[in-house]
Scaffold this active site. Structure first.
Site, PDB file in Angstrom:
ATOM      1  N   ASP A 191       0.838  -1.177   0.000  1.00  0.00           N
ATOM      2  CA  ASP A 191       0.000   0.000   0.000  1.00  0.00           C
ATOM      3  C   ASP A 191       0.888   1.248   0.000  1.00  0.00           C
ATOM      4  O   ASP A 191       1.655   1.471   0.933  1.00  0.00           O
ATOM      5  CB  ASP A 191      -0.870  -0.041   1.264  1.00  0.00           C
ATOM      6  CG  ASP A 191      -1.909   1.038   1.261  1.00  0.00           C
ATOM      7  OD1 ASP A 191      -2.690   1.090   0.302  1.00  0.00           O
ATOM      8  OD2 ASP A 191      -1.927   1.846   2.202  1.00  0.00           O
ATOM      9  N   THR A 205      -2.921   5.655  -4.389  1.00  0.00           N
ATOM     10  CA  THR A 205      -1.773   6.413  -3.887  1.00  0.00           C
ATOM     11  C   THR A 205      -0.514   6.134  -4.699  1.00  0.00           C
ATOM     12  O   THR A 205       0.233   7.050  -5.026  1.00  0.00           O
ATOM     13  CB  THR A 205      -1.495   6.085  -2.405  1.00  0.00           C
ATOM     14  OG1 THR A 205      -1.406   4.669  -2.255  1.00  0.00           O
ATOM     15  CG2 THR A 205      -2.599   6.593  -1.520  1.00  0.00           C
ATOM     16  N   THR A 206      -0.294   4.869  -5.044  1.00  0.00           N
ATOM     17  CA  THR A 206       0.891   4.541  -5.817  1.00  0.00           C
ATOM     18  C   THR A 206       0.811   5.193  -7.196  1.00  0.00           C
ATOM     19  O   THR A 206       1.784   5.788  -7.675  1.00  0.00           O
ATOM     20  CB  THR A 206       1.032   3.006  -5.968  1.00  0.00           C
ATOM     21  OG1 THR A 206       0.814   2.413  -4.697  1.00  0.00           O
ATOM     22  CG2 THR A 206       2.403   2.631  -6.463  1.00  0.00           C
ATOM     23  N   ASP A 233      -9.571  -0.128   0.930  1.00  0.00           N
ATOM     24  CA  ASP A 233      -9.489   0.347  -0.462  1.00  0.00           C
ATOM     25  C   ASP A 233     -10.784   0.046  -1.199  1.00  0.00           C
ATOM     26  O   ASP A 233     -11.310   0.871  -1.941  1.00  0.00           O
ATOM     27  CB  ASP A 233      -8.326  -0.338  -1.207  1.00  0.00           C
ATOM     28  CG  ASP A 233      -6.982   0.281  -0.846  1.00  0.00           C
ATOM     29  OD1 ASP A 233      -6.966   1.261  -0.083  1.00  0.00           O
ATOM     30  OD2 ASP A 233      -5.946  -0.228  -1.323  1.00  0.00           O
TER      31      ASP A 233
END
Ligand code: ADP
Ligand code: MG
Length: 539
Positions: free
Chosen positions: A63, A96-97, A392
């Site tokens: 994550d 986010t990545t 998520d």
């Protein structure tokens, strides 16, 4: 006569300063280094990171935001990239990545242009144009989703969890997530509102992931106050009380002088009468279950238990509020005011031992507006990673329903975006065109990385993808398991539009901000952030 020119110091001793090209290079390198660390975790085949803190505690995750927050990043420009991840997490809860990787790539492409003597402010302006256009394009290529599209919702959930350690139970977990989000969803003036706060996620080690369950109600990590109370209450009438069920004088410091035994007897009888009175008020309302935010006196526990009432004390305020939303009960402060209309209902309240903890389940609440997902799994690390995956999933479902729009995943959206940005670039003049094209190149980093992380040769598959999109197959993306291009939409790889919008806007904002910096001045104070001399922090 020659005059001696004194050097002028405008900053205190110890101040570090880099400016111009080297400041820019240093910042870009630091930002890219951050992006590179999380890059290998992108997508279903992404790798995990093992994070060990100085206490020796271990977190295994892929994550993005979790990794970056645990890393203690110090470089100021690198910190700005971490901020991108945090914004993405707060605004959307997923992607986010993606956001960080795009930010890194935007800076990488910007550096190429700067090396070719395009001024950073020109690049920044071009990026601004490209980002605005990108948001429009994304809106155009998105499709609608509503709460009635059960199948599509499950696909959103599964896409969010793919590759997150929830793999073998994703069918089950996606069903639970969809149900959870649909139960707390509300419509206000025709607009969908989902307050994720109303979905409580509890995790308990033990059992397997398949044992995870959704409770239409609330799970409390508290036990009933008295062993004589029933273990379960069917069709419970629930009272929520936020004041103590005890004799009042505990808070004041009144002293009672007792001079002979009969007085003591009298005092105790009086106390008993008061407590009995309080308990009678509870039972008179018809309540069979009591949740109290404060304490419940021993004697009161005894009386309640005799009346067959199930009671729990010292319930947190936030749980009290959730209980109110789940059962429909009204929180009452003064027992004198408690009446049957204040009570809520639950089909089943039960005491249950989960793992090695006593818990209270408030189940089968009709029209529960607050629910609990209980996550089970073999070890602490497994339940923690599954909890992140489910968060998520819930986040993606919530934003999908709120905005009502989704797009194809697996890199399909980024490829289409890139193609359309290049078309747009042709309408611009020379240098801005270069910058918009660089932006278009940069967003391709998502499908390229998905391929790389799956061991697929990115060159072949990217060519294949572009050809498909040129032919009008706008939802073609990367089949990370088969190594070829695939219609992501048909495969059910779908994501909320909001992930992409937020990723593009925060990644471009931070890239522009970094590009506009030409001077880095560090205070000489010890506590301040340190600038690594080489610019690039070591990982
Ligand atoms: P992020 O932190 O950005 O959400 P993830 O590791 O969750 O990073 O990866 C998200 C990316 O993985 C998205 O681009 C998404 O489209 C892609 N993805 C998810 N499921 C699949 C799949 N089954 N096949 C290909 N790509 C997928
Ligand atoms: Mg994700």
């Amino acid at each position: 006569m020659t005059q001696q020119i004194q050097p002028i110091f405008i900053m205190p001793e110890g101040t570090t300063r880099t400016s111009g090209r080297s400041a820019q290079k240093g910042n870009i390198a630091a930002a890219k280094a951050v992006a590179d660390t999380v890059r290998t975790t992108l997508g279903p085949k992404g790798m995990d990171k093992m994070l060990v803190d100085n206490m020796g505690d271990v977190v295994v995750t892929n994550d993005g935001v979790t990794i970056l927050e645990e890393m203690n990043i110090e470089h100021p420009a690198a910190k700005m990239i971490v901020e991108v991840a945090r914004t993405q997490e707060d605004e959307v809860g997923d992607g986010t990545t993606t956001a960080v990787v795009i930010a890194g790539e935007l800076l990488d492409k910007a550096e190429d242009l700067i090396d070719k003597a395009v001024h950073p402010t020109v690049v920044a302006r071009g990026y601004r144009l490209a980002a605005d256009k990108a948001l429009k394009i994304l809106n155009e290529i998105s499709r609608e989703v509503t709460e009635n599209d059960e199948g599509l919702l499950k696909k959103i959930s599964i896409t969010a969890m793919t590759g997150k350690g929830a793999e073998h139970a994703k069918e089950h977990l996606s069903e639970l997530s969809v149900k959870a989000v649909k139960s707390v969803m509300e419509k206000q003036n025709g607009k969908v509102v989902v307050d994720k706060e109303n979905i409580k996620i509890e995790k308990r080690v033990g059992g397997s992931v398949e044992d995870s369950e959704l409770v239409s109600g609330i799970i409390l990590d508290k036990e009933k106050v008295h062993p004589g109370m029933p273990d379960s209450v069917k069709n419970a009438k629930v009272a929520l009380i936020d004041s103590a069920i005890e004799i009042k004088n505990t808070e004041t410091d009144a002293k009672i002088q007792i001079t002979d035994p009969s007085q003591l007897q009298g005092f105790m009888e009086m106390e008993e009468k008061i407590i009995r009175g309080k308990v009678d008020k509870v039972t008179a309302s018809g309540a069979t279950v009591v949740f109290c935010q404060k304490g419940i006196d021993d004697l009161a526990q005894h009386f309640l238990s005799k009346k067959g009432v199930f009671a729990v004390r010292r319930v947190s305020q936030s749980d009290m509020e959730k209980l109110a939303r789940a059962t429909g009960a009204k929180i009452v402060t003064n027992l004198d005011d408690l009446s049957s209309t204040d009570l809520g209902t639950s089909g089943l309240v039960e005491a249950k031992r989960v793992g090695n903890e006593d818990m209270t389940f408030v189940r089968e609440c009709k029209n529960a507006k607050a629910v609990t997902l209980l996550i089970r799994g073999g070890t602490e690390h497994v339940v923690a990673e599954i909890k992140r995956a489910v968060e998520d999933s819930i986040g993606d479902l919530a934003v999908s329903l709120v905005t009502g729009k989704i797009v194809a995943g697996a890199g399909a959206t980024e490829i289409e975006l890139s193609i359309q940005l290049r078309k747009y670039a042709q309408s611009l003049s020379g240098r801005e065109q270069l910058a918009v094209n660089a932006f278009a190149d940069a967003v391709e980093v998502i499908p390229r990385t998905l391929a790389e992380n799956s061991g697929i040769d990115p060159i072949d598959v990217m060519t294949e993808l572009k050809a498909a999109h040129d032919k009008g197959n706008k939802t073609f993306g990367i089949d990370v398991f088969g190594g070829k291009s695939v219609d992501a939409w048909k495969e059910g790889i779908v994501e909320p539009l909001k992930i992409k919008l937020q990723a593009i806007s925060s990644a471009s904002e931070v890239a522009i901000m970094v590009l506009r910096i030409d001077d880095v001045i560090g205070s000489g104070k010890e506590a301040g952030p340190r600038m690594p001399s080489g610019g690039m922090p070591e990982y």
